[in-house]
Write a protein that holds these residues in place. Structure first.
Motif, PDB file in Angstrom:
ATOM      1  N   ASP A 163     -51.942 -21.415  88.248  1.00 32.65           N
ATOM      2  CA  ASP A 163     -50.703 -21.221  88.998  1.00 32.65           C
ATOM      3  C   ASP A 163     -49.737 -20.449  88.106  1.00 32.65           C
ATOM      4  N   VAL A 164     -48.577 -20.121  88.651  1.00 31.79           N
ATOM      5  CA  VAL A 164     -47.556 -19.410  87.884  1.00 31.79           C
ATOM      6  C   VAL A 164     -46.196 -19.944  88.297  1.00 31.79           C
ATOM      7  N   GLU A 165     -45.252 -19.983  87.366  1.00 33.25           N
ATOM      8  CA  GLU A 165     -43.896 -20.439  87.647  1.00 33.25           C
ATOM      9  C   GLU A 165     -42.908 -19.490  86.974  1.00 33.25           C
ATOM     10  N   TYR A 166     -41.717 -19.377  87.554  1.00 30.20           N
ATOM     11  CA  TYR A 166     -40.667 -18.614  86.894  1.00 30.20           C
ATOM     12  C   TYR A 166     -39.903 -19.551  85.967  1.00 30.20           C
ATOM     13  N   VAL A 167     -39.411 -19.012  84.866  1.00 32.25           N
ATOM     14  CA  VAL A 167     -38.660 -19.791  83.880  1.00 32.25           C
ATOM     15  C   VAL A 167     -37.349 -19.069  83.609  1.00 32.25           C
ATOM     16  N   ARG A 168     -36.255 -19.806  83.596  1.00 29.61           N
ATOM     17  CA  ARG A 168     -34.963 -19.197  83.297  1.00 29.61           C
ATOM     18  C   ARG A 168     -34.959 -18.665  81.862  1.00 29.61           C
ATOM     19  N   PRO A 169     -34.447 -17.445  81.642  1.00 30.86           N
ATOM     20  CA  PRO A 169     -34.421 -16.882  80.292  1.00 30.86           C
ATOM     21  C   PRO A 169     -33.704 -17.759  79.275  1.00 30.86           C
ATOM     22  N   GLN A 170     -32.728 -18.556  79.714  1.00 30.25           N
ATOM     23  CA  GLN A 170     -31.993 -19.410  78.791  1.00 30.25           C
ATOM     24  C   GLN A 170     -32.897 -20.427  78.102  1.00 30.25           C
ATOM     25  N   GLN A 171     -34.059 -20.712  78.686  1.00 26.03           N
ATOM     26  CA  GLN A 171     -34.968 -21.704  78.117  1.00 26.03           C
ATOM     27  C   GLN A 171     -35.998 -21.083  77.174  1.00 26.03           C
ATOM     28  N   LEU A 172     -36.004 -19.758  77.050  1.00 30.18           N
ATOM     29  CA  LEU A 172     -37.035 -19.062  76.287  1.00 30.18           C
ATOM     30  C   LEU A 172     -36.472 -18.469  74.997  1.00 30.18           C
ATOM     31  N   TYR A 173     -37.305 -18.471  73.969  1.00 27.49           N
ATOM     32  CA  TYR A 173     -36.929 -17.933  72.655  1.00 27.49           C
ATOM     33  C   TYR A 173     -38.087 -17.093  72.141  1.00 27.49           C
ATOM     34  N   PHE A 174     -37.762 -15.901  71.602  1.00 26.11           N
ATOM     35  CA  PHE A 174     -38.782 -15.077  70.968  1.00 26.11           C
ATOM     36  C   PHE A 174     -38.112 -14.149  69.968  1.00 26.11           C
ATOM     37  N   PRO A 175     -38.884 -13.587  69.031  1.00 24.24           N
ATOM     38  CA  PRO A 175     -38.286 -12.758  67.974  1.00 24.24           C
ATOM     39  C   PRO A 175     -37.913 -11.373  68.481  1.00 24.24           C
ATOM     40  N   LYS A 176     -37.003 -10.753  67.785  1.00 24.79           N
ATOM     41  CA  LYS A 176     -36.558  -9.402  68.123  1.00 24.79           C
ATOM     42  C   LYS A 176     -37.480  -8.394  67.450  1.00 24.79           C
ATOM     43  N   THR A 177     -38.686  -8.293  67.981  1.00 26.26           N
ATOM     44  CA  THR A 177     -39.687  -7.358  67.467  1.00 26.26           C
ATOM     45  C   THR A 177     -40.206  -6.513  68.620  1.00 26.26           C
ATOM     46  N   SER A 178     -40.769  -5.373  68.284  1.00 26.00           N
ATOM     47  CA  SER A 178     -41.230  -4.462  69.331  1.00 26.00           C
ATOM     48  C   SER A 178     -42.396  -5.039  70.113  1.00 26.00           C
ATOM     49  N   GLU A 279     -37.421  -3.541  71.000  1.00 20.75           N
ATOM     50  CA  GLU A 279     -37.295  -4.953  71.341  1.00 20.75           C
ATOM     51  C   GLU A 279     -38.333  -5.292  72.401  1.00 20.75           C
ATOM     52  N   PRO A 280     -38.661  -6.574  72.557  1.00 23.33           N
ATOM     53  CA  PRO A 280     -39.675  -6.930  73.566  1.00 23.33           C
ATOM     54  C   PRO A 280     -39.185  -6.769  74.995  1.00 23.33           C
ATOM     55  N   ILE A 281     -37.885  -6.634  75.187  1.00 27.08           N
ATOM     56  CA  ILE A 281     -37.330  -6.442  76.529  1.00 27.08           C
ATOM     57  C   ILE A 281     -36.422  -5.213  76.510  1.00 27.08           C
ATOM     58  N   GLY A 282     -35.887  -4.860  77.667  1.00 26.89           N
ATOM     59  CA  GLY A 282     -34.978  -3.719  77.748  1.00 26.89           C
ATOM     60  C   GLY A 282     -33.710  -3.959  76.949  1.00 26.89           C
ATOM     61  N   GLU A 283     -33.088  -2.898  76.515  1.00 25.33           N
ATOM     62  CA  GLU A 283     -31.912  -3.014  75.653  1.00 25.33           C
ATOM     63  C   GLU A 283     -30.603  -2.800  76.401  1.00 25.33           C
ATOM     64  N   THR A 284     -30.699  -2.648  77.711  1.00 23.00           N
ATOM     65  CA  THR A 284     -29.507  -2.626  78.554  1.00 23.00           C
ATOM     66  C   THR A 284     -29.928  -3.073  79.947  1.00 23.00           C
ATOM     67  N   ASP A 285     -28.989  -3.136  80.869  1.00 22.00           N
ATOM     68  CA  ASP A 285     -29.292  -3.588  82.224  1.00 22.00           C
ATOM     69  C   ASP A 285     -28.268  -2.980  83.165  1.00 22.00           C
ATOM     70  N   LEU A 286     -28.526  -3.075  84.462  1.00 22.40           N
ATOM     71  CA  LEU A 286     -27.664  -2.448  85.460  1.00 22.40           C
ATOM     72  C   LEU A 286     -26.256  -3.040  85.453  1.00 22.40           C
TER      73      LEU A 286
END
Length: 419
Positions: A163-178, A279-286
């Protein structure tokens, strides 16, 4: 950083730099605790950086914009929330159509072709049964507001299937690496959830490590558990104690031929646009790009409303021969259908109302320009929102809508990649 070396039991622990070790299934718990503590430090600063973005973007999505709390009560606090309108226009467009699943036959035979067709239909059924569209709406909404959204694949023990679930970003932590090479997640377990997940024996070990009486009924009913993931293992920590360690459940390490991927992968799917690669995610947003424009729209709108209020509340000029000051203060109001009575009141030289000067033309024009600039960035012009301009032709309307969809297509492709 090189995270490729798996840490193994060793007697010379003083020579190990735990920031650069990827743990294995047989890594001692003391080492896992040291590694996780170093990861906490490494990821904490980046999480705080993103938290500042979330704390700014979320209020704008909800409509708390342009110093709303600082506006005097007698001034307009109008908010024309284009950010909410833009996001809730885009999200349904992205998730409206189910992705077309394509399975190619392994060989040119009737059996292989039938099997491939069966796989395509099965995937479409799973997409509907797992309610992926609703989970996708949340994934995309999180991406647009918080800079990224996350799906986490897991084995659903109740359904006995993946199965799959969505997780709020506030609950996730990861390093600032490419490249994302590990992440961890904050989870809250009740005492019952804790025992269900890890077993009563693990729970009693946890209590013993805390030096607490082994009576669950006497304890707080909530426990904050930190869940760490690499591509090889998952381990859990609570209050400085390693609860358990397991292999990555999304990969079969014993029967590797049964896996969909050639190697184990980190069990997380990130949706993010506008990546630059550092970074592992985008560096700006709409939202970050359009907050200044949204502020301009709100300020111009408030100026127009404030001016209209003053215009409707024009000043009275009354000659003293018409009535006394006391009479003027008690009789003259802003109520509709007001009747002014007095000697000489019909004389325009003795009683008149003067409206304040009109608002400069550049204020409404500035508001219109800001609205157009906002729509250009979001790709949500009136035609895409389902509105119709008076001067639009059918051809122009179609071209504008195609232009919007071209801009939104980047986000559609990101969603399909996640699916």
């Amino acid at each position: 950083m090189d995270y490729s070396t798996a840490s193994k039991p060793t007697e010379e622990k003083k020579n190990i730099d735990y920031r650069y070790q990827m743990p294995a299934i047989d890594t001692p718990h003391d080492d896992l605790l040291t590694i996780s503590n170093n990861w906490d430090k490494e990821c904490g600063e980046y999480h705080s950086e993103l938290q500042r973005v979330w704390d700014r973007n979320e209020p704008y999505y909800k409509g708390k914009q342009t110093k709303l709390e600082m506006i005097p009560h007698n001034m307009s606090n109008a908010v024309q929330n284009h950010i909410f309108m833009g996001i809730e226009t885009i999200v349904p467009i992205i998730t409206a159509n189910s992705p077309k699943f394509i399975a190619e036959p392994a060989e040119e035979s009737d059996t292989a072709i039938k099997y491939a067709t069966y796989v395509e239909k099965t995937l479409s059924i799973i997409y509907d049964e797992k309610d992926i569209r609703s989970k996708g709406e949340m994934l995309m909404r999180h991406m647009l507001i918080y800079r990224y959204g996350a799906w986490v694949p897991f084995f659903n023990e109740k359904l006995e299937e993946p199965d799959v679930e969505y997780v709020r970003p506030q609950q996730l932590y990861f390093p600032k690496t490419s490249k994302l090479i590990y992440y961890y997640r904050k989870r809250d377990y009740t005492t019952d959830d804790f025992e269900t997940k890890f077993g009563e024996g693990k729970y009693q070990e946890f209590l013993a490590n805390k030096g607490t009486a082994q009576d669950a009924k006497q304890l707080s009913n909530m426990h904050t558990v930190w869940e760490y993931h690499t591509k090889d293992i998952t381990f859990w920590k609570c209050e400085g104690y390693i609860i358990d360690v397991e292999k990555n459940e999304t990969y079969d390490f014993e029967n590797k031929d049964k896996n969909f991927f050639d190697e184990a992968k980190l069990p997380i799917i990130l949706a993010s646009a506008f990546r630059l690669g550092s970074e592992p995610i985008g560096e700006t947003d709409l939202i970050s790009q359009t907050i200044p424009i949204q502020d301009t729209i709100n300020v111009a709108n408030r100026l127009i409303i404030n001016n209209a209020t003053k215009t409707g509340n024009a000043q009275w000029f009354i000659d003293s021969e018409v009535m006394t000051e006391e009479e003027a203060r008690t009789k003259i109001t802003n109520s509709p259908g007001l009747i002014v009575w007095g000697s000489g009141v019909a004389n325009q030289n003795k009683v008149r109302r003067d409206a304040p000067p009109p608002l400069p033309n550049y204020i409404p024009e500035l508001k219109i320009m800001a609205e157009r600039a906002f729509d250009n960035i979001f790709g949500t012009h009136a035609t895409t929102r389902g509105e119709r301009g008076e001067s639009e032709t059918l051809g122009g309307r179609m071209l504008l809508k195609q232009s919007d969809y071209g801009r939104i297509d980047l986000l559609v492709r990101e969603y399909e990649r996640c699916v």
